[in-house]
Write a protein that holds these residues in place. Sequence first.
Motif, mmCIF file in Angstrom:
data_model
loop_
_atom_site.group_PDB
_atom_site.id
_atom_site.type_symbol
_atom_site.label_atom_id
_atom_site.label_comp_id
_atom_site.label_asym_id
_atom_site.label_seq_id
_atom_site.Cartn_x
_atom_site.Cartn_y
_atom_site.Cartn_z
ATOM 1 N N LEU A 1 0.863 -1.180 0.000
ATOM 2 C CA LEU A 1 0.000 0.000 0.000
ATOM 3 C C LEU A 1 0.895 1.225 0.000
ATOM 4 O O LEU A 1 1.916 1.240 0.670
ATOM 5 N N ARG A 2 0.458 2.226 -0.724
ATOM 6 C CA ARG A 2 1.179 3.501 -0.644
ATOM 7 C C ARG A 2 0.357 4.445 0.226
ATOM 8 O O ARG A 2 -0.798 4.761 -0.114
ATOM 9 N N VAL A 3 0.941 4.895 1.333
ATOM 10 C CA VAL A 3 0.283 5.909 2.159
ATOM 11 C C VAL A 3 0.633 7.249 1.517
ATOM 12 O O VAL A 3 1.749 7.753 1.634
ATOM 13 N N TRP A 4 -0.332 7.769 0.802
ATOM 14 C CA TRP A 4 -0.132 8.913 -0.097
ATOM 15 C C TRP A 4 0.061 10.231 0.676
ATOM 16 O O TRP A 4 -0.535 10.439 1.739
ATOM 17 N N GLY A 5 0.898 11.095 0.095
ATOM 18 C CA GLY A 5 1.378 12.286 0.792
ATOM 19 C C GLY A 5 0.425 13.453 0.995
ATOM 20 O O GLY A 5 0.846 14.485 1.508
ATOM 21 N N GLY A 6 -0.841 13.305 0.619
ATOM 22 C CA GLY A 6 -1.771 14.409 0.888
ATOM 23 C C GLY A 6 -2.662 14.126 2.079
ATOM 24 O O GLY A 6 -3.607 14.865 2.336
ATOM 25 N N GLY A 7 -2.347 13.046 2.813
ATOM 26 C CA GLY A 7 -3.185 12.659 3.946
ATOM 27 C C GLY A 7 -2.490 12.878 5.266
ATOM 28 O O GLY A 7 -2.065 14.007 5.568
ATOM 29 N N VAL A 8 -2.388 11.806 6.041
ATOM 30 C CA VAL A 8 -1.712 11.885 7.341
ATOM 31 C C VAL A 8 -0.752 10.701 7.491
ATOM 32 O O VAL A 8 -0.899 9.702 6.798
ATOM 33 N N TYR A 9 0.209 10.845 8.403
ATOM 34 C CA TYR A 9 0.986 9.687 8.839
ATOM 35 C C TYR A 9 -0.023 8.874 9.648
ATOM 36 O O TYR A 9 -0.583 9.389 10.626
ATOM 37 N N GLU A 10 -0.271 7.657 9.227
ATOM 38 C CA GLU A 10 -1.405 6.922 9.775
ATOM 39 C C GLU A 10 -1.236 6.514 11.238
ATOM 40 O O GLU A 10 -0.147 6.575 11.803
ATOM 41 N N ASP A 11 -2.347 6.089 11.790
ATOM 42 C CA ASP A 11 -2.417 5.588 13.146
ATOM 43 C C ASP A 11 -1.522 4.351 13.308
ATOM 44 O O ASP A 11 -1.359 3.576 12.373
ATOM 45 N N ASP A 12 -0.992 4.148 14.514
ATOM 46 C CA ASP A 12 -0.147 2.978 14.775
ATOM 47 C C ASP A 12 -0.830 1.678 14.354
ATOM 48 O O ASP A 12 -0.180 0.762 13.856
ATOM 49 N N LEU A 13 -2.125 1.613 14.583
ATOM 50 C CA LEU A 13 -2.856 0.386 14.272
ATOM 51 C C LEU A 13 -2.754 0.015 12.789
ATOM 52 O O LEU A 13 -2.656 -1.156 12.430
ATOM 53 N N PHE A 14 -2.753 1.026 11.946
ATOM 54 C CA PHE A 14 -2.636 0.781 10.505
ATOM 55 C C PHE A 14 -1.345 0.016 10.206
ATOM 56 O O PHE A 14 -1.341 -0.997 9.503
ATOM 57 N N TYR A 15 -0.240 0.506 10.765
ATOM 58 C CA TYR A 15 1.063 -0.126 10.488
ATOM 59 C C TYR A 15 1.158 -1.484 11.185
ATOM 60 O O TYR A 15 1.778 -2.409 10.659
ATOM 61 N N GLU A 16 0.536 -1.571 12.357
ATOM 62 C CA GLU A 16 0.537 -2.847 13.070
ATOM 63 C C GLU A 16 -0.144 -3.916 12.205
ATOM 64 O O GLU A 16 0.364 -5.031 12.058
ATOM 65 N N LEU A 17 -1.272 -3.554 11.615
ATOM 66 C CA LEU A 17 -1.990 -4.523 10.787
ATOM 67 C C LEU A 17 -1.198 -4.860 9.522
ATOM 68 O O LEU A 17 -1.227 -5.995 9.052
#
Length: 847
Positions: free
Chosen positions: A379-395
């Motif tokens: 997945l690309r966490v695209w640069g117009g949003g946010v650094y995602e929640d820890d849970l996102f990366y945990e999953l």
Amino acid sequence: MKKYIYLIFLGIFYSCTSPLANPSPETIDLNGDWKFRQVGKEQWVKASVPGVVQLDLLNAGLIEDPFYGKNEEEMWWIELENWEYERDFELTETQYAHDRLDLTFEGVDTYADVWVNEVKVLSADNMFCTWTKDFKSCAKVGKNTIKVVFRSPQKEKKAAYDALGYQLPAGNDAAELKISPFVRKAPYHFGWDWGPRLVTMGIWRPVSIEAWSEAKIQDLYFEQKEVNANRAEITAHVELEANKEGEYDLVLNGEGLSMKQSIQTKKGEQTYRLDFEIENPKLWWSKGLGEPFRYDWKVELVQKGKVLDQKEEKIGLRKIELIQEPDEIGTSYYFKLNGVPVFMKGANYIPQDNIIPRVKKEDYERVINNVVAANMNMLRVWGGGVYEDDLFYELCDQNGILVWQDFMFACGMYPVNDAFLESVGKELDDNIKRLRNRASIALWCGNNEMDVAWNNWGWQKQFGYSKKDSLEIITGYQKLFDELIPSKLQELNVRERPYVPTSPLSNWGTAENFNHKSMHYWGVWHGKEPFENYKTNVGRFMSEYGFQSFPEMTTVQAFAKDSSQWDLESEVMKHHQKSYIGNGMILEHLETYFPKPKTFEQFTYLSQLTQALGIGMAIESHRKAKGHCMGTLYWQLNDCWPGPSWSSVDYYGRWKALHYRVRDLYKDVVVLISKDRDLLMGTIISDKQEALEGKLDLTVYDLDGKVLWENSINLKVESNQTWVFMRYSYKKFLKKLKTKHAFFQSKFSVDGELITEHIHYFKNPKDLKLKRVEPKLSLEKVGDAYELKISTPTLIKNLFLTIDAENVQYSDNYFDVLPNQEKTIRIETTKSLKLGDIEMMSVNSLK
Ligand code: BMA
């Protein structure tokens, strides 16, 4: 497996006498009930933290649903006001007895001052930072009051905007006064071409107090200096903060790890480095390659046998490389995981809501489940949003999903001065530190499309920049993406993971550009090109490409109940379409392939089939070009509100036709029958690391199921192989069949088990001689779900099932029912289901 640990180096610090006994550290939760009001108004209203003003106003019934109809525009006043939040909290004597009372905000959106008992304790100015401050000096035993006052970003940055002397590009900022580049806040909050403008304000992430004495572990990082099948060379960086000098033990343990070291702290912050090696490590693998194994490692700070503080991390050991090298084609761009080149299959991810605090654990789980179900590995966490929640990366860590992590800069240019760099510096520290232990993070990428835009989108002319202005802007760019970010990654010891300043690294302008590095191909959509161009415009790594569709009617009704709005030209539909290209482009492509829709409902359904057909064509081309191309991430996985967009799953989690298509095309092994120029080609592509021996059954049927041609081949597919097993003249093949109203079914099975299936049509759906037919149905409850069996004597094209209930899951949808081949669909729903509840639509029914 035997593992050896070596302690190689340990930082030495000064010693001091042992401190007094202190109470155990404690965390005081400040989330939950607060109150808020507009600054200048009397009345306090109930609020909830984490939250934002818009959510609290909504919950209090003071505003309408901002996503409904054209309500968005009614919300714009909110961002122009200042807002204050307040609550009381108690401190016990024991809590107060601690040396330190650290107040931590994990996220403040965006300009705010924090007051405790009428004393200002901190000021925040960047939504992406974590803010911590010791407030012991103004705390008291018993009742304390905390207040956070938010200032309007528009008002805050107006002076800086005026002072700059030229306008910075910010094409997605929906306001007249485009201040967004000046604000370190999620860019999409200011508007984007798939979402509304909702400039939120509030305590958007958790807030707490840590009462502690003596010393504390602030951070624990396992730097993976070298990882291979034989050994992993690791440095644990233990960051401590001590209130005084002291003697402690650092105890590091967990699977394969057991170390103890005595340390002597000085007052202040300090980092200890503990080097160790693991022999024959169990590696972390991405989905499709193996198990995403993680070690559980823990560090304890021990004082005279008593554990003062501890931190745990789950660490996946892996080596990730991005290979960008000149080759016989141009310049490569591919990832190697633990030495294995991996073809990346995935999508671009955007935040799940404009009102982020209402995104729940279940929403993250649902998103990542959808990613896993669709056979993605990136997945690309695209640069117009946010650094995602820890849970996102945990999953992602847990499921072997690699993450391409953009820094939050997109589609504009920024006012890079010293203050800006300082603020971004803190943002980088906080987020790189938070994410650097994550096995899933494969790439750090500076920004989205800034370089390609600066060089190709004509901004210099559009904004009338002088030479000096241009130089100032581009120097700022270089300072940020060529200097600050790479140096922060170095400083924070994130050396082993690749960094690129931007995506894409090549523009889609010329054919030659497709031979180099990463590519966002927007010829289809922004360039108004036909889908067929997906076949030839294949880059080395396709990090963006996409085509829009409408969500299904159940979702449409959530923002437009009134049927008078069910029209592409209605006020509400035009309002929800945020792309400048408008709804017409969808219709135009739709009519190339499908019958003209007679109703709006038919249009939404066909728009999804059109999107699935186009993006399917692109994915097939990318996979067939494996080697030349080593990754495909379509735009975009999800939505932040209900409306038309490029997403494959809508705001409510409903899969569009595209998501089912992606799931099939992203399988490890795919067989593709396609028309390539004047050839009918059969290709089998395997991303598996081991060889497969199986049987390929190839059959051409007419639409009533009569066999027109058949063949079967036993074949061995080597690991990572792309094999063209069939090449016929298209014309001659069709001549032999005596009809184009037929379909080519190919099935690949191993030991009798169907691995993958593909269906090719010789005509576009609108030209197929489909008949109106009632499918034969039977419904049975099996365990917790229902099984729907469907059969038909003649082909049913793209059968869409819909049930009026929340959270229905279908094992397949928008599928073709082939003549005399019964199809079984599993339906999960809490509703007690009868056949009459299932509504259907198919291309046959529209003709
Ligand atoms: C891409 C993205 C987004 C945008 C999308 C569709 O370039 O990076 O900025 O939403 O195009 O236009």
